[in-house]
Every structure is written in C-alpha cells, then in structure tokens.
Enzyme design. Sequence first.
Site, PDB file in Angstrom:
ATOM      1  N   ASP A   1       0.983  -3.046   1.835  1.00  0.00           N
ATOM      2  CA  ASP A   1      -0.099  -4.100   1.455  1.00  0.00           C
ATOM      3  C   ASP A   1      -1.508  -3.441   1.016  1.00  0.00           C
ATOM      4  O   ASP A   1      -1.703  -2.536   1.307  1.00  0.00           O
ATOM      5  CB  ASP A   1       0.178  -5.345   2.319  1.00  0.00           C
TER       6      ASP A   1
ATOM      7  N   SER B   1      -5.956  -8.616   4.219  1.00  0.00           N
ATOM      8  CA  SER B   1      -4.636  -8.026   4.204  1.00  0.00           C
ATOM      9  C   SER B   1      -3.846  -8.339   2.910  1.00  0.00           C
ATOM     10  O   SER B   1      -4.228  -8.016   1.741  1.00  0.00           O
ATOM     11  CB  SER B   1      -4.063  -8.719   5.401  1.00  0.00           C
TER      12      SER B   1
END
Length: 488
Positions: free
Chosen positions: A228, A69
């Site tokens: 992201d 992530s």
Amino acid sequence: MNGTGAAAPSIVLAYDSRHMSPEFALESALVFAGNGVKAYLFKTLHATPQLSFAVRYLGATAGVVVTASHNPPEYNGYKVYGADGGQLVPAFAEQVIAEVQSIDTFAKVKKLTQSEAEAQDLLVWLDDEVDQAYIQAVTAICQNPEVIQQISHDFRIIFTPLHGAGNIPVREVLKTVGFEQVRVVAEQEKPDAQFSTVKSPNPEEREAFTLAIAQAKDWNADIIIGTDPDADRMGAVVKDPSGEYFVLTGNQSGAIIVNYLLSSLKERGELPANGVVIKTIVTSEMGAVIANHYGIPTLNTLTGFKYIGEKMTQFEQTGEHQFLFGYEESYGYLAGGYARDKDAVIASMLIAEAAAYYKQQGKTLYDVLQELYESFGYFLEKLESRTLKGKDGVEQIGRIMEAWRMNPPGEINGIRVSSVEDYEQGIQGLPRENVLKFKLEDGSWFCLRPSGTEPKIKFYFAVQGSTGPGAAKQLDGIIQYVLSRVDG
C-alpha cells in the site's frame, strides 16, 4: 513533545506519496525546530516501517509519518510514534490530541524558517545511512538464502507498490537476498497522489492487482506482491491448480508465513524456548494452531499493530518472551525486533522466499495452504462492514453495539454460543475498547467492532471445520444470521 522529559528531544519525520505529504512533513519539522526539538527529516518518500526503524536507530524521542495509509487519495493525516518506534497507544495519543486541542490560534505556534532550522542544527536531512541499516536489518531475517540463490534464475516475481513508498525498499530487499527475476508494474511504479490506476490503493482488494495479474499471466510469474502507499501492508497473489491467480487473504498469508518461519527455525535448531507469536483478537486462530504445533504460544492484542508493538517492547524489557512474528488480518506483518510497526517490506521478502522454498519442492503457496488446511483444519474468515456517516451514523452504530450487548444470541444455526467477550469491560488484561466477540461451541466466532478511522461498523467472521464445504456452509450461515439481525 517537550513534556517527555528528554534532555535533548528529537523527532524523525517521514512521508508518503499523498497530496502535500512532503510539504506537511517539512512544516511539521519546522514547528518542532521552533520548539527546540531536533527534527530528522527524510529527503524523499519513505515507508512507515522505515520511520519506525529510524526512531529506534537514531535514538529519537518520537516519530511522525505523514500518510493516510491505504485510504482514498483525498485523505491525508499522520501517525505518531514513541521512542520505542511504536505508534502511540490511546493513553499517550490522547495526551497529544489534548495538547493540539488546547491551541486556539495559529499565532501561538512557534516555528523556524528552513534556513534558521538548518543553521541551528535543528533540521537534519537524513542520508542513506539509515536506509542501508534498515535494509540490513530486514535481510538479516531471511531464512533460506541458499534456496533463493539456487532457484532465483527460475523464480519470477511481479511487484506493484501501488504508486507508493514501497517501490525502492521492497526491490532493494528482494535484490539483496538474491531474487533476480523481479518485474515492477510500470504503470504503478512512480509516486502518484491520485493513485490513478486503481479505485483504491489497497492490497486487500483484488481490483488493486488487475494490472499486476495481467502482467503475471503474460510472464508466467510465480507470485505477485503488492504494497500500500506507505508500505506497511502487503498482499500476495499466487497460482491455483487451474493456473489462475488467487488472492491470499491476510489471514492466509499470515498462516503461511507463521508455518514457514517456525518450520525454518526448527529445522536449523534455532526455535527459542521462550518464543512467541502475537496477533490481534480479530485475526484467524489458524496461525495460533500452527504455532502451537511448533510449541510456540500465541498472544492476542486489541486490533491495531500499535498493541503488538507495545507487547514487543514489554518483552524486550522483561525478557519473558522472544518475539518471532506478529500479524493482523488486515495484511500487516512483522518479524524481528528492528521495528515496532507492521512492515510490508519484510512481509514481501518472507512471502517471496516461502514461495521459492516450496517451489523447489514442486509446490505453490496455494498447494501449501491446502496442506495446512488438511493438517490443522479448514479455517475460513470474512469481513463485512456497514458505512454509517454523520451524527446519525454514530448514534446508529452505538445502538447496534448496545443491542448485541444487551441481547446476545444463545445459539446460531443450532450451535450454542459458548461465551461473549465484551472488551469494553477491560478483559484479559487488555485496554478497554468497544468490541464484542461471540464464541460458538464448534470453535467459530464473530466480532462486532466500530472502526476507529472510518464511519463504519465492522463484522468479523471466522469458522473452522474438518472440510472446506462444511466450513463454508457454517460461515455463510453465521454471516446471514448476524447481518439479517443488523439490517432488519
């Protein structure tokens, strides 16, 4: 995997731009193939929400995305998904972990070579059919395409994928719904496992937008959007009255999207009687108050979008509610039922079209946020954390939680603590989790929660007031009280 009982088990695998992500994804696929599980593998990096969608679209038994992530470049890992496209909740995740821990030698791991897996149709490379279906599912939720068409020539978007998987799907979606003036931060466009232009590839942090803000100032952009590395989190930056660029918090973006989405549905007479918004227990109540204004209830889950996805699947099966929007303060959002995980792609579309919609009315999203404060109250929030590493850190976090559990405050700054919610007791029908939430009589609250992925304990603070300065003063007072007790 074979314990699921599926007659012909299959799995979809995706990966982001991190070190060794493609290699780990292929290796995983070959292990699944070696165990008789058909593995569908994307040829290039893909966003986490695309994986969630693909599991549902292909009717697969499970899914895996290789990613860490928004964490630093030295990290990597993977997220595991069930047949509904949602991340595994703890009860099922623990079964996977137990299976992994039962393996004491790599010699027991069965796998095929790539050529063997392909020849036996146990490794299938996905083409763009899934991608196009995903784009269609996302863009179908666009609320006001006619407004975008009217203003697209004069509405400017700066976008940064922060070297990750959001580059192609976000641009494709924005283009499909009609946005013409989109510029990508060139230095952050291509995949880069080192994320070399930022300290952290996290759209929650203003520093991640340094290059984007500079470009936006030169171009006089209306909005900046950042995603992201695995494109499940979206951050937005908008203009304030002085012309400076203001980074919206996850709570602020969530409240704006809730208002925009529900008001658009209401205007068209499409607001369902059984609609529902779902958020996490550490997310601001502002969105819930706005949703209630439109007659839509809000449900709370534990922290983590997997719990929102779990509720979505439950409601899909029972018909009790029609899911409209789910979000969490950590920049995760989803509208529609095509996936079961937070999606920075649809969040980018919705925040951009909201900005375009209000620009046509002569407002920026900053203006809209102030109007929402005036209408529903000044909701302010802040997240603080303490990093405590190693065995000693784990023990210290445990002592902090126990101290607050055994000796809760009776009041803070003259405001009585009205209730303490200990989620370790399994309250409100939610799974047990080591979280404490303290509610004050004036509607303020704070929450203590050990991180599930980092050696940290997190402190969430939220207040609501009739004025901005009053709310800010109350917020500062609560933060000082809590942190002085923790650090003292």
